[in-house]
Design a protein around this motif. Structure first.
Motif, PDB file in Angstrom:
ATOM      1  N   VAL A  71      -1.626  -8.127  10.758  1.00  0.00           N
ATOM      2  CA  VAL A  71      -2.233  -6.811  10.992  1.00  0.00           C
ATOM      3  C   VAL A  71      -3.000  -6.378   9.758  1.00  0.00           C
ATOM      4  CG1 VAL A  71      -1.759  -4.376  11.441  1.00  0.00           C
ATOM      5  CG2 VAL A  71      -0.475  -6.140  12.667  1.00  0.00           C
ATOM      6  N   ASP A  72      -4.217  -5.869   9.971  1.00  0.00           N
ATOM      7  CA  ASP A  72      -5.031  -5.353   8.867  1.00  0.00           C
ATOM      8  C   ASP A  72      -5.140  -3.837   8.998  1.00  0.00           C
ATOM      9  OD1 ASP A  72      -7.778  -4.612   7.510  1.00  0.00           O
ATOM     10  OD2 ASP A  72      -7.187  -6.568   6.711  1.00  0.00           O
ATOM     11  N   PHE A  73      -5.023  -3.167   7.859  1.00  0.00           N
ATOM     12  CA  PHE A  73      -5.030  -1.707   7.852  1.00  0.00           C
ATOM     13  C   PHE A  73      -6.337  -1.122   7.329  1.00  0.00           C
ATOM     14  CE2 PHE A  73      -0.615  -3.114   7.504  1.00  0.00           C
ATOM     15  CZ  PHE A  73      -0.087  -2.500   8.620  1.00  0.00           C
ATOM     16  N   GLY A  74      -7.331  -1.982   7.104  1.00  0.00           N
ATOM     17  CA  GLY A  74      -8.644  -1.487   6.727  1.00  0.00           C
ATOM     18  C   GLY A  74      -8.826  -1.323   5.231  1.00  0.00           C
ATOM     19  N   PRO A  75     -10.075  -1.107   4.799  1.00  0.00           N
ATOM     20  CA  PRO A  75     -10.381  -1.029   3.365  1.00  0.00           C
ATOM     21  C   PRO A  75      -9.697   0.132   2.663  1.00  0.00           C
ATOM     22  CG  PRO A  75     -12.280  -0.371   4.704  1.00  0.00           C
ATOM     23  CD  PRO A  75     -11.281  -0.971   5.637  1.00  0.00           C
ATOM     24  N   ALA A  76      -9.240   1.129   3.412  1.00  0.00           N
ATOM     25  CA  ALA A  76      -8.552   2.259   2.776  1.00  0.00           C
ATOM     26  C   ALA A  76      -7.127   1.916   2.363  1.00  0.00           C
ATOM     27  CB  ALA A  76      -8.513   3.454   3.736  1.00  0.00           C
ATOM     28  N   ALA A  77      -6.652   0.733   2.748  1.00  0.00           N
ATOM     29  CA  ALA A  77      -5.230   0.430   2.569  1.00  0.00           C
ATOM     30  C   ALA A  77      -4.847   0.122   1.130  1.00  0.00           C
ATOM     31  CB  ALA A  77      -4.839  -0.743   3.466  1.00  0.00           C
ATOM     32  N   THR A  78      -5.737  -0.431   0.345  1.00  0.00           N
ATOM     33  CA  THR A  78      -5.367  -0.861  -0.999  1.00  0.00           C
ATOM     34  C   THR A  78      -5.120   0.341  -1.907  1.00  0.00           C
ATOM     35  OG1 THR A  78      -7.694  -1.002  -1.631  1.00  0.00           O
ATOM     36  CG2 THR A  78      -6.641  -3.022  -0.827  1.00  0.00           C
ATOM     37  N   LEU A  79      -4.265   0.139  -2.888  1.00  0.00           N
ATOM     38  CA  LEU A  79      -4.086   1.170  -3.912  1.00  0.00           C
ATOM     39  C   LEU A  79      -5.337   1.263  -4.770  1.00  0.00           C
ATOM     40  CD1 LEU A  79      -1.039   2.181  -5.910  1.00  0.00           C
ATOM     41  CD2 LEU A  79      -3.024   1.465  -7.220  1.00  0.00           C
ATOM     42  N   SER A  80      -5.851   0.099  -5.188  1.00  0.00           N
ATOM     43  CA  SER A  80      -7.061   0.086  -6.000  1.00  0.00           C
ATOM     44  C   SER A  80      -8.254   0.517  -5.160  1.00  0.00           C
ATOM     45  CB  SER A  80      -7.291  -1.313  -6.583  1.00  0.00           C
ATOM     46  OG  SER A  80      -7.310  -2.294  -5.567  1.00  0.00           O
ATOM     47  N   GLY A  81      -9.047   1.423  -5.722  1.00  0.00           N
ATOM     48  CA  GLY A  81     -10.206   1.934  -5.013  1.00  0.00           C
ATOM     49  C   GLY A  81      -9.909   3.081  -4.083  1.00  0.00           C
ATOM     50  N   ASN A  82      -8.641   3.422  -3.920  1.00  0.00           N
ATOM     51  CA  ASN A  82      -8.257   4.523  -3.034  1.00  0.00           C
ATOM     52  C   ASN A  82      -7.347   5.519  -3.751  1.00  0.00           C
ATOM     53  OD1 ASN A  82      -9.501   3.709  -0.371  1.00  0.00           O
ATOM     54  ND2 ASN A  82      -8.315   1.855  -0.809  1.00  0.00           N
ATOM     55  N   VAL A  83      -6.139   5.106  -4.076  1.00  0.00           N
ATOM     56  CA  VAL A  83      -5.245   5.986  -4.833  1.00  0.00           C
ATOM     57  C   VAL A  83      -5.739   6.123  -6.264  1.00  0.00           C
ATOM     58  CG1 VAL A  83      -2.881   6.266  -5.676  1.00  0.00           C
ATOM     59  CG2 VAL A  83      -3.289   5.409  -3.363  1.00  0.00           C
ATOM     60  N   ASP A  84      -6.255   5.033  -6.836  1.00  0.00           N
ATOM     61  CA  ASP A  84      -6.819   5.033  -8.185  1.00  0.00           C
ATOM     62  C   ASP A  84      -7.767   3.860  -8.282  1.00  0.00           C
ATOM     63  OD1 ASP A  84      -7.132   5.343 -11.089  1.00  0.00           O
ATOM     64  OD2 ASP A  84      -5.264   6.480 -11.004  1.00  0.00           O
ATOM     65  N   ASP A  85      -8.456   3.773  -9.421  1.00  0.00           N
ATOM     66  CA  ASP A  85      -9.391   2.670  -9.603  1.00  0.00           C
ATOM     67  C   ASP A  85      -8.670   1.335  -9.611  1.00  0.00           C
ATOM     68  OD1 ASP A  85     -12.099   1.577 -10.300  1.00  0.00           O
ATOM     69  OD2 ASP A  85     -10.988   0.976 -12.115  1.00  0.00           O
ATOM     70  N   SER A  86      -7.474   1.303 -10.212  1.00  0.00           N
ATOM     71  CA  SER A  86      -6.713   0.072 -10.309  1.00  0.00           C
ATOM     72  C   SER A  86      -5.247   0.414 -10.497  1.00  0.00           C
ATOM     73  CB  SER A  86      -7.191  -0.788 -11.490  1.00  0.00           C
ATOM     74  OG  SER A  86      -6.830  -0.175 -12.730  1.00  0.00           O
ATOM     75  N   TYR A  87      -4.386  -0.590 -10.327  1.00  0.00           N
ATOM     76  CA  TYR A  87      -2.960  -0.408 -10.588  1.00  0.00           C
ATOM     77  C   TYR A  87      -2.727  -0.114 -12.062  1.00  0.00           C
ATOM     78  CZ  TYR A  87       2.071  -1.589 -10.344  1.00  0.00           C
ATOM     79  OH  TYR A  87       3.449  -1.577 -10.399  1.00  0.00           O
ATOM     80  N   LEU A  88      -3.493  -0.752 -12.936  1.00  0.00           N
ATOM     81  CA  LEU A  88      -3.388  -0.473 -14.370  1.00  0.00           C
ATOM     82  C   LEU A  88      -3.749   0.979 -14.673  1.00  0.00           C
ATOM     83  CD1 LEU A  88      -4.926  -3.709 -15.936  1.00  0.00           C
ATOM     84  CD2 LEU A  88      -2.571  -2.909 -16.220  1.00  0.00           C
ATOM     85  N   SER A  89      -4.882   1.428 -14.158  1.00  0.00           N
ATOM     86  CA  SER A  89      -5.305   2.791 -14.469  1.00  0.00           C
ATOM     87  C   SER A  89      -4.369   3.822 -13.837  1.00  0.00           C
ATOM     88  CB  SER A  89      -6.746   3.021 -14.002  1.00  0.00           C
ATOM     89  OG  SER A  89      -6.866   2.872 -12.594  1.00  0.00           O
ATOM     90  N   PHE A  90      -3.800   3.503 -12.669  1.00  0.00           N
ATOM     91  CA  PHE A  90      -2.860   4.428 -12.046  1.00  0.00           C
ATOM     92  C   PHE A  90      -1.613   4.597 -12.910  1.00  0.00           C
ATOM     93  CE2 PHE A  90       0.681   5.194  -8.975  1.00  0.00           C
ATOM     94  CZ  PHE A  90       0.337   6.491  -8.647  1.00  0.00           C
ATOM     95  N   ARG A  91      -1.089   3.470 -13.395  1.00  0.00           N
ATOM     96  CA  ARG A  91       0.093   3.571 -14.259  1.00  0.00           C
ATOM     97  C   ARG A  91      -0.240   4.289 -15.558  1.00  0.00           C
ATOM     98  NH1 ARG A  91       2.173  -2.504 -14.409  1.00  0.00           N
ATOM     99  NH2 ARG A  91      -0.048  -2.888 -14.042  1.00  0.00           N
ATOM    100  N   GLN A  92      -1.386   3.983 -16.147  1.00  0.00           N
ATOM    101  CA  GLN A  92      -1.750   4.671 -17.392  1.00  0.00           C
ATOM    102  C   GLN A  92      -1.881   6.177 -17.150  1.00  0.00           C
ATOM    103  OE1 GLN A  92      -5.610   3.807 -19.106  1.00  0.00           O
ATOM    104  NE2 GLN A  92      -5.479   5.686 -20.305  1.00  0.00           N
ATOM    105  N   ARG A  93      -2.534   6.554 -16.062  1.00  0.00           N
ATOM    106  CA  ARG A  93      -2.728   7.972 -15.767  1.00  0.00           C
ATOM    107  C   ARG A  93      -1.382   8.673 -15.611  1.00  0.00           C
ATOM    108  NH1 ARG A  93      -4.226  10.960 -10.893  1.00  0.00           N
ATOM    109  NH2 ARG A  93      -4.222   9.022  -9.695  1.00  0.00           N
TER     110      ARG A  93
END
Length: 633
Positions: free
Chosen positions: A330-352
């Motif tokens: 099952v695919d949940f679409g381009p909105a599914a990833t954390l990167s590009g949606n919740v934050d730019d990247s997992y690294l930047s999300f943790r830093q923030r």
């Protein structure tokens, strides 16, 4: 630029810990190896990453891992469109952001001394490591922890020891609230991913590295074959070459009742929340991860018991795979990833997040709850062959989301699932459950199961990919030992977001048996899926000898009716107009869980199996139902 020489540093317990010469990763970030002593004299290996331009006291981010502190893992991926960063690249990122980083091998793994016993030693080792780091001149007294899976379990284990220097925890896909109820067992049943994990990592153990015959024995073993002769016995298992791994695994398996073993701080955060330091915590998981319940319980408890802020992030992925759009078929679409949606990247999300809670930023700038609501896609097949289910991110201040209400969907002997209570005087559905022919696991909240099982969202129709599936590969709900109940096609969308609980009235011919429940979103037929697509959302299990309590098992009286409750991990899904909400009830889910022999003998030692006739009652006096948290569409 000064090069750090070999020195001797002293921890807070007065023991010497050798530091090896530093090595530059680039012109600014340097790495040196630490040898950190813990209370029983064992020395644990770690890498310290520092900023040579600004080496002064800083907050330190600690990650403890059994997987090798210098090894790359897919769960470290930061962006969906970039390669997985190395541990050095990840550490350098946080160093440039204003932190020092320590990555440590857990006891008995990598370069650390001692004997590995899964989970149980991580509390004292973690607390001693935190205390030691906090006392070093390069630390400002604050030690934050981060990490995925086992590295998240290590955080709650350490927190239960009340280390004074612990200042924040970023727990991704782990951190036990109660391992008895999620991660090691569920509803009394044993999660067999513990077997596959032990085998895979026993193959990579120091014992195997030292002995070529041990490596050869592992290489010549087909683990799928060994799943046909469960339960394993001491000296009669594919782990016999590494007896410490066999010992801890069988120890886990044989403790079937909830007692002192399961109350140990490392695996029972719930019993030790009062000892957790009052620090900011972030709890991340995904709807197809085994640690959904732990993650949400930890978040809820920290928000209720502590003054410091707690945050929750829930995506639609499998374990730690936050940078892909799909799970299973099952695919949940381009909105599914954390990167590009919740934050730019997992690294930047943790830093923030670390900046907000440690660096003087604004903790309120990050939503307390961010969750992905699955659904809304067109249900067609994409170019990769996956069903487009869709979905999007939501924010809230609580979980379940504001406005959600618990709603009962009642079971009817006709096969209907309805908000109307049954009115029949006597009604039930019964089936024979044969432990020699268990219902095969088709995806779900599974990790570390390869090569025997795989997690994720799948059409509930088996094929050759799934262990235990046999031709002619008919839908699971066509089996006579599966009770399948469904609503009529929905006339308007229905949002389900929160816990899932089945409250069933059951009876059995056996002194013990299991009942399982699975929530399914049934897509209507289309050109790509002319039979529709029955997508699994969440599932639970209950072992009936624990009908009075998990502490004191008690056999069933044949034919007597019992009320049981089967909690399944939370989910968040939008059932579209024309879809059906379906619940499948049975008595096995193998190989995810061990199979009940129906004899009343604990599964880890049972050698006999008997067929049980199991009954689910669905009448006015026994209104079996599934409780869901729903919102208007």
């Amino acid at each position: 630029m000064a090069r750090t020489s070999q020195t001797e540093t002293t921890g807070d317990r007065g023991r010497a810990a050798r530091e090896e010469p530093a090595r530059p990763l680039d012109e600014r970030v340097w790495r040196r190896t630490l040898r950190i002593p813990v209370r029983d004299g064992i020395v644990l290996a770690a890498d310290l990453f520092t900023d040579q331009e600004r080496p002064g006291p800083r907050p330190v981010i600690l990650e403890r891992t059994p997987y090798g502190r210098r090894r790359m893992r897919d769960s470290d991926r930061s962006r969906h469109d970039e390669p997985v960063p190395t541990p050095e690249e990840t550490s350098a990122f946080f160093v440039r952001a204003g932190y020092h980083v320590v990555r440590q091998d857990c006891r008995g793994r990598g370069d650390s001394e001692g004997t590995f016993v899964k989970y149980l030693g991580e509390g004292p080792d973690g607390a001693d490591t935190i205390d030691w780091i906090a006392a070093q001149p390069w630390c400002d007294g604050r030690v934050a922890m981060m990490g995925v899976s086992y590295s998240a379990h290590a955080q709650t284990a350490a927190a239960a020891e009340s280390p004074a220097g612990l200042s924040a925890m970023f727990m991704d896909s782990g951190g036990f609230a109660s391992a008895y109820e999620a991660g090691m067992r569920m509803g009394g049943a044993f999660e067999l991913k513990q077997i596959t994990w032990a085998f895979r990592h026993g193959e990579e153990s120091p014992e195997a590295e030292r002995d070529p015959l041990v490596r050869k024995a592992f290489a010549g073993t087909d683990l799928r074959d060994w799943f046909t002769v469960l339960p394993w016995r001491t000296g009669v298992s594919p782990l016999r070459q590494v007896d410490s791994y066999e010992r801890y695994l069988l120890d886990q398996w044989r403790h079937d009742a909830f007692g002192a073993y399961w109350r140990q701080p490392a695996i029972y955060g719930r019993g030790h929340y009062d000892r957790f330091p009052d620090v900011p915590t972030l709890h991340m998981s995904s709807w197809y991860d085994p640690y959904v319940r732990s993650t949400i319980e930890n978040f809820t408890a920290m928000g209720r018991l502590k003054r410091s802020p707690a945050y929750l992030v829930m995506g639609p992925w499998k374990h730690g795979l936050r940078c892909v759009t799909f799970s299973g078929d099952v695919d949940f679409g381009p909105a599914a990833t954390l990167s590009g949606n919740v934050d730019d990247s997992y690294l930047s999300f943790r830093q923030r997040w670390f900046d907000a809670v440690l660096g003087g930023g604004d903790p309120e700038s990050i939503p307390r709850v961010q969750y992905f609501l699955m659904g809304g896609g067109d249900g067609r097949r994409d170019e990769a062959g996956r069903m487009r289910h869709g979905g999007r991110w939501h924010t809230d201040t609580q979980w379940p989301p504001a406005g959600a209400r618990e709603t009962a969907f009642h079971c009817h002997a006709s096969g209907e699932l309805s908000r109307e209570r049954p009115t029949a005087v006597r009604a039930w559905v019964e089936y024979d459950f044969d432990p020699n022919d268990p219902v095969p696991t088709l995806g779900g909240q599974v990790t570390s199961g390869e090569p025997v099982m795989v997690g994720g969202a799948f059409d509930q129709v088996p094929d050759e990919r799934f262990y235990g599936a046999r031709p002619p590969y008919l839908p699971l709900n066509s089996r006579p030992d599966v009770i399948s109940l469904a609503t009529p096609p929905l006339e308007e969308p229905l949002v389900v977001a929160g816990p899932v609980t089945a409250r069933l009235f059951i009876s059995s011919s056996a002194p013990d048996t299991d009942f399982t429940v699975k929530l399914v979103d049934v897509h209507p037929p289309n050109e790509d899926y002319p039979h529709g697509f029955a997508m699994n959302l969440t599932e639970g299990i209950f072992r009936c000898r624990f009908h009075k309590s998990f502490e004191r098992p008690e056999p069933l009286e044949p034919g007597e009716v019992y009320e049981i409750e089967i909690p399944a991990p939370d989910t968040a899904n939008r059932f579209e107009t024309g879809h059906r909400l379906r619940v499948d009830i049975s008595s096995s889910d193998f190989p995810r869980f061990d199979v009940n022999s129906n004899t009343g003998v604990p599964e880890a030692v049972s050698r006999r199996k008997v067929v049980a006739t199991n009954r689910v009652h669905m009448d006015a006096d026994h209104p079996s139902a599934v409780l869901l948290w729903t919102q208007p569409g």
